[in-house]
Design an enzyme around this catalytic site. Structure first.
Site, mmCIF file in Angstrom:
data_model
loop_
_atom_site.group_PDB
_atom_site.id
_atom_site.type_symbol
_atom_site.label_atom_id
_atom_site.label_comp_id
_atom_site.label_asym_id
_atom_site.label_seq_id
_atom_site.Cartn_x
_atom_site.Cartn_y
_atom_site.Cartn_z
ATOM 1 N N GLY C 15 -6.491 39.946 31.395
ATOM 2 C CA GLY C 15 -6.740 38.561 31.403
ATOM 3 C C GLY C 15 -8.309 38.164 31.589
ATOM 4 O O GLY C 15 -9.084 39.083 32.358
ATOM 5 N N ARG C 76 -4.199 43.156 25.959
ATOM 6 C CA ARG C 76 -3.281 43.952 26.554
ATOM 7 C C ARG C 76 -2.678 45.191 25.573
ATOM 8 O O ARG C 76 -2.200 44.664 24.525
ATOM 9 C CB ARG C 76 -2.189 43.341 27.196
ATOM 10 C CG ARG C 76 -2.526 42.342 28.328
ATOM 11 C CD ARG C 76 -1.646 41.925 29.496
ATOM 12 N NE ARG C 76 -2.174 41.534 30.844
ATOM 13 C CZ ARG C 76 -2.782 40.210 30.639
ATOM 14 N NH1 ARG C 76 -2.764 39.609 29.939
ATOM 15 N NH2 ARG C 76 -3.148 39.727 31.926
ATOM 16 N N ASP C 107 -6.736 45.320 37.928
ATOM 17 C CA ASP C 107 -6.303 46.598 38.271
ATOM 18 C C ASP C 107 -5.604 47.359 36.978
ATOM 19 O O ASP C 107 -5.557 48.297 36.868
ATOM 20 C CB ASP C 107 -5.150 46.422 39.377
ATOM 21 C CG ASP C 107 -4.077 45.358 39.201
ATOM 22 O OD1 ASP C 107 -4.205 44.685 37.941
ATOM 23 O OD2 ASP C 107 -3.268 45.186 39.890
ATOM 24 N N THR C 130 -11.660 39.083 37.363
ATOM 25 C CA THR C 130 -10.311 38.717 37.340
ATOM 26 C C THR C 130 -10.307 37.440 38.436
ATOM 27 O O THR C 130 -10.878 37.439 39.446
ATOM 28 C CB THR C 130 -9.207 39.423 37.918
ATOM 29 O OG1 THR C 130 -8.151 38.584 38.347
ATOM 30 C CG2 THR C 130 -9.489 40.368 39.070
ATOM 31 N N ASP C 132 -8.133 36.109 40.024
ATOM 32 C CA ASP C 132 -7.359 36.396 41.179
ATOM 33 C C ASP C 132 -8.098 36.958 42.565
ATOM 34 O O ASP C 132 -7.277 36.713 43.535
ATOM 35 C CB ASP C 132 -6.087 36.904 40.734
ATOM 36 C CG ASP C 132 -5.215 36.164 39.754
ATOM 37 O OD1 ASP C 132 -5.275 34.971 39.883
ATOM 38 O OD2 ASP C 132 -4.402 36.990 38.996
ATOM 39 N N ASP C 134 -8.128 39.811 43.391
ATOM 40 C CA ASP C 134 -6.876 40.646 43.920
ATOM 41 C C ASP C 134 -7.093 42.279 43.920
ATOM 42 O O ASP C 134 -6.298 43.147 43.779
ATOM 43 C CB ASP C 134 -5.351 40.571 43.404
ATOM 44 C CG ASP C 134 -5.559 40.542 42.141
ATOM 45 O OD1 ASP C 134 -6.487 40.636 41.377
ATOM 46 O OD2 ASP C 134 -4.551 40.384 41.334
ATOM 47 N N ARG C 176 -0.309 34.991 41.473
ATOM 48 C CA ARG C 176 0.924 35.492 41.628
ATOM 49 C C ARG C 176 1.585 36.257 43.058
ATOM 50 O O ARG C 176 2.496 35.973 43.658
ATOM 51 C CB ARG C 176 1.363 36.212 40.326
ATOM 52 C CG ARG C 176 2.383 35.977 39.607
ATOM 53 C CD ARG C 176 2.725 36.464 38.253
ATOM 54 N NE ARG C 176 1.770 36.184 37.120
ATOM 55 C CZ ARG C 176 2.380 34.987 36.368
ATOM 56 N NH1 ARG C 176 3.779 34.798 36.660
ATOM 57 N NH2 ARG C 176 1.516 34.835 35.322
ATOM 58 N N LYS C 218 -1.558 9.043 56.767
ATOM 59 C CA LYS C 218 -2.005 9.544 55.629
ATOM 60 C C LYS C 218 -1.025 8.778 54.455
ATOM 61 O O LYS C 218 0.203 8.843 54.651
ATOM 62 C CB LYS C 218 -1.709 10.841 55.508
ATOM 63 C CG LYS C 218 -2.812 11.688 56.185
ATOM 64 C CD LYS C 218 -3.038 12.892 55.709
ATOM 65 C CE LYS C 218 -4.003 13.603 56.262
ATOM 66 N NZ LYS C 218 -4.424 14.940 56.007
ATOM 67 N N GLU C 227 1.197 29.917 42.304
ATOM 68 C CA GLU C 227 2.156 30.444 41.615
ATOM 69 C C GLU C 227 3.351 31.291 42.143
ATOM 70 O O GLU C 227 4.599 31.303 42.165
ATOM 71 C CB GLU C 227 1.730 31.263 40.284
ATOM 72 C CG GLU C 227 1.074 30.861 39.305
ATOM 73 C CD GLU C 227 0.399 31.760 38.219
ATOM 74 O OE1 GLU C 227 0.840 31.713 37.283
ATOM 75 O OE2 GLU C 227 -0.165 32.691 38.934
ATOM 76 N N HIS C 258 -4.008 27.226 32.252
ATOM 77 C CA HIS C 258 -5.019 27.883 31.699
ATOM 78 C C HIS C 258 -6.352 27.305 31.880
ATOM 79 O O HIS C 258 -7.494 28.069 31.636
ATOM 80 C CB HIS C 258 -4.600 28.402 30.276
ATOM 81 C CG HIS C 258 -3.795 29.349 30.221
ATOM 82 N ND1 HIS C 258 -2.325 29.142 30.328
ATOM 83 C CD2 HIS C 258 -3.670 30.661 30.084
ATOM 84 C CE1 HIS C 258 -1.602 30.395 30.477
ATOM 85 N NE2 HIS C 258 -2.771 31.160 30.179
#
Lengths: 328, 328, 328, 328
Positions: C15, C76, C107, C130, C132, C134, C176, C218, C227, C258
């Site tokens: 990505g 990919r 990764d 990335t 993320d 992660d 994710r 509120k 996600e 996206h």
């Protein structure tokens, strides 16, 4: 008899403006659509003289619509102001088989183009692109809307710090002869005062107004000053005068400068540039000569280059009134 | 005999749009300028019924011009659709000594206002504010220009990832009945295809076009789809059909959604809102009735509310041609 | 004996993330600085297999630092997961005289690189990029900071409309397996609730919390949902459940999608990418093998690729507490 | 014996920075969370002296997290530098029943706070917020990350016009004593040269470098100059010297100025401010005294105010090397 146009050259000249790339792209793609060849000329009229050309096709302008500046680059060419320079340019165009020229820029660009067309009977069509919005015959020039947004975003940021400190800011924006940027961005940014070249407010009235404004409970103030303000004082002198006369104000000056020329064009400027780029090629193919394509009442119109060059003020008195009322 | 207007109420109703705050501010400040009182009404017609009022003065609207949304809040009021609801509203207005109402919103807002004016002979004036630009009699509505910029910036971001991966993106933008957002943002973002409610392109022609586009060397594609597209397929179904028919494409769907309603208004929308806010109070003071103030050829104009409500399409065929040419 | 490195290949894979271009640029320029040649490989490992190479020099990467995505494109590659694919890649690298590979990605990218290095004893170094965040062994990945700003800006826009209408919005953000984006952007955007994969809040507790929140005064709410939320419900189902249980809320769902991957990188991501790009070439020249360069305590560090791939959660309990407190 | 803390005052002082509002919000909400009362003090120490206080609760700080500046306003107070001033402040605090003070600002703010705490044995805790990142004991100050993004976005815009015209721009950014903004934004914006207070490059070396750069094929250049540059020349003098020595360059100067202080805070600054705001209340409740809460290795840490005030340089030599390499 009308020349058949099979190959068009395109250049950008003068001060750059956001949306120039979008205009080039539209010219190139309209050529592709019409099965005409298109040649990019680098660095404006100087590249014309130096034969700095490159073939452009529909894929050459991929992904340029979102970019500020001009990938064909721009320049001011002294050589093109001479007969010899223009003759070189003409020879290069003939050698390259180019039948017509689309020139994207402001009044200097159009003046050069008109002289060239008159001298060599070579078709030149103009597209108005300058952040100053100072071209006659078109409601808007490419780049102007983006510059307004850039200025307003900058003043919004300065407002944050002005409000936090109860300060008065003098902010200089572009516009040597036209107050369009100052007046519109001033309204948009909620400026307390707007000084424009079309009026001479006078320092005394400014001081009066600031005193009134403070009395009314305003604790911070933004004054937008066009470069071409006619007060006879530059912005730093103005700041000093205000400081001397309204002692309790802490005053700061900010000259926005060249950030106003750059940035990704707004949607409006991209669409305008697309319309005018297509319109320019359309007009050439219809055989129109010595014109600029402009936008008037949202329609693409043809305007004699001579008219466009005059650059008459479009000063909108109603807008000045709106500015005065909304800064109450 | 003409009523003298000494106290004006202002409300925002329907879907919110960037620039509503700027419009409220202009109404409030024009009242201050004219020595008229101004009352803010919260949550649109619902607040009118619930007597949710607040006195506003020039300082109340400090620093709101740059903010999206509406600080008076908006709502859709079912109660105002009933006679009983409107009677409560009328009583509240009378009790509060309010002489006239400025309603900021879209066609639903104007419809409610017109019924109310007809029923109670109470002066109501409209200001068009909706991102959809679907009001007749005004060239632009407040919020539309900002929404276009928001959409184009979002698609620019998606273009980054589309180009990096040679992907095709289907992007849904707002516009149930009007394709203005889709068409303009599609041109501005350099979309390869644009599907709008005013046309039914047909899935077959879309597939044809995508095949041509790929042949011409395009490796990534953006298709902008208006909510109200008439292909009979929703955007996820469209994606599936394309995937089945053009196997080599990797397809992604993005529904831009509510980000399109928010954000700090563009300079254009702030200035437009300032003009129309001032224009609305001006018109009330001139004694005009049952009208909306709009912008036409850059001038503030008065348009009968009945005309405004019709919402006839302003579909611009030339713009569709520009879209087709620049996506070559 | 250590291989002398005279020619380095660089690719982006997986990505895309904002800042990948800045990382490529730093690799290329550090090569130029060290008098090493640099070869760009298009479309990740797939381009390696297909011999899609291009010589890059210091000028090739001019003006790319500000652009989102990756000009080397990403992909990919299923073929690279096979021995045959990797053998083709190795042959291509040898034929091109490339001595080492810098792979920019997440990764999956590192896993492929490590297998390749082990199989062919070919030096591969990783740079974590990335959105993320992660990857183990680096405090931050390239693109993550930009994505956070993109998400927060989007939610700020949605907040405008949420506040105007007293609505509750469920907003899905990327992540994710890791809740970093959700948790940080949720705090940054002032979300009332944040649902992340590392916890399972349970629908009941969410409903409880929303009821409390409304009681506390509120009137609008933002719930950020990663996600990978483990509630067992997708975001549309969640919306329905809330609507059924808290009748008076008007609920809207927005899936940011996206746009989170694109956009001009933040200053932090540009600087991080510059550090890591230089650090990767430095490490190769020092003879380091099977590592990723990461950032830890603001220093460039070397981390075994094996460690990096594990992707252990960096879930920060203190941050969850900050989220709970600041949404009081 | 430790004082029980039931009521906390919070103020912002010195130059404003984006994220101050987020820090105030976190203090206020952490107080609410801990069932402590919270009082906002307007205009920093000056408001303390003038008893300009306002009760704040969790709802008071609704929607402030996204706003630049500080809604409590800031000021520099000469009166607080006198014993008499501080005595008034102490009396006001006692009368208002305030048990401890959270002061958000830079080293001037902390110096004042420390003197006050020492004089009156009144608990004062600092939160570092200044765009200059010049506080010891914290890796980052609130506002710094936002300022970097603002500067980089501004230079990106200038780059558009610089590239279009083959020009050299000298751009002055904030940083009187610390080159952090210049160095990081310079790398982020791809500047060709960066002049910082921590080094004295010397005009000769600058000229050498520019000549090399032009030879290498660069046609436009950006030089970032920190306010506090030690070349002994101001930025306009530098421009003249370059123009005299490198005749073929067209040179422009841009002083970014106060836009650097404003703007909606980045996600990083919002999260940092949230952490530190919560951390400050936590530390007070734990009985910590004479400290600032800072961020170190992503953890909230307590730093003696004396250490924080020293403001030792964090000049990062590796970063200078990264700048040199990536501008090759």
């Amino acid at each position: 008899m009308q020349l058949e146009i099979k190959r068009i050259g395109v250049l950008t000249s003068g001060g750059d403006a956001p949306g120039m790339n979008a205009a080039i792209r539209a010219v190139v793609r309209c050529c592709a659509f019409q099965n005409i060849e298109c040649v990019g000329i680098y660095r404006g009229y100087q590249g014309l003289i130096e034969d700095d050309f490159e073939e452009l096709n529909a894929r050459s302008v991929r992904n340029v619509i979102s970019r500020g500046g001009t990938f064909l680059k721009s320049a001011r060419s002294k050589e093109f102001m001479t007969k010899e320079g223009r003759e070189k340019a003409f020879v290069n165009l003939k050698n390259a088989g180019i039948d017509a020229l689309v020139v994207i820029g402001g009044d200097g660009t159009f003046t050069g183009g008109l002289i060239f067309e008159n001298e060599f009977d070579f078709p030149v069509i103009g597209i108005p692109a300058t952040i100053d919005n100072d071209i006659s015959g078109t409601d808007f020039t490419i780049g102007y809307d983006t510059a307004l947004n850039t200025v307003v975003e900058a003043i919004d940021k300065i407002r944050d710090t002005a409000s936090s400190h109860n300060r008065l800011f003098l902010i200089e924006v572009m516009g040597r002869d036209a107050g369009d940027i100052a007046l519109n961005s001033g309204i948009g940014a909620g400026a307390e005062e707007i000084l424009i070249p079309e009026e001479n407010m006078g320092v005394d009235r400014l001081l009066e107004s600031l005193k009134r404004s403070r009395k009314s409970g305003k604790t911070s103030s933004i004054i937008v000053v066009a470069e071409g303000d006619k007060s006879g004082k530059n912005i730093f002198e103005l700041a000093e005068i205000i400081e001397e006369n309204l002692g309790d104000y802490e005053i700061r000056v900010s000259v926005l400068g060249h950030i106003q020329r750059g940035g990704s064009p707004s949607c409006y400027d991209r669409v305008l540039a697309s319309k005018l780029g297509v319109g320019a090629v359309d007009a050439l193919l219809r055989g129109e000569r010595k014109i600029m394509v402009g936008i008037h009442h949202q329609q693409v119109v043809s305007v004699p280059l001579e008219t466009a060059i005059k650059g008459e003020a479009k000063f909108d008195k109603n807008l000045r009134r709106v500015a005065d009322i909304t800064s109450v």
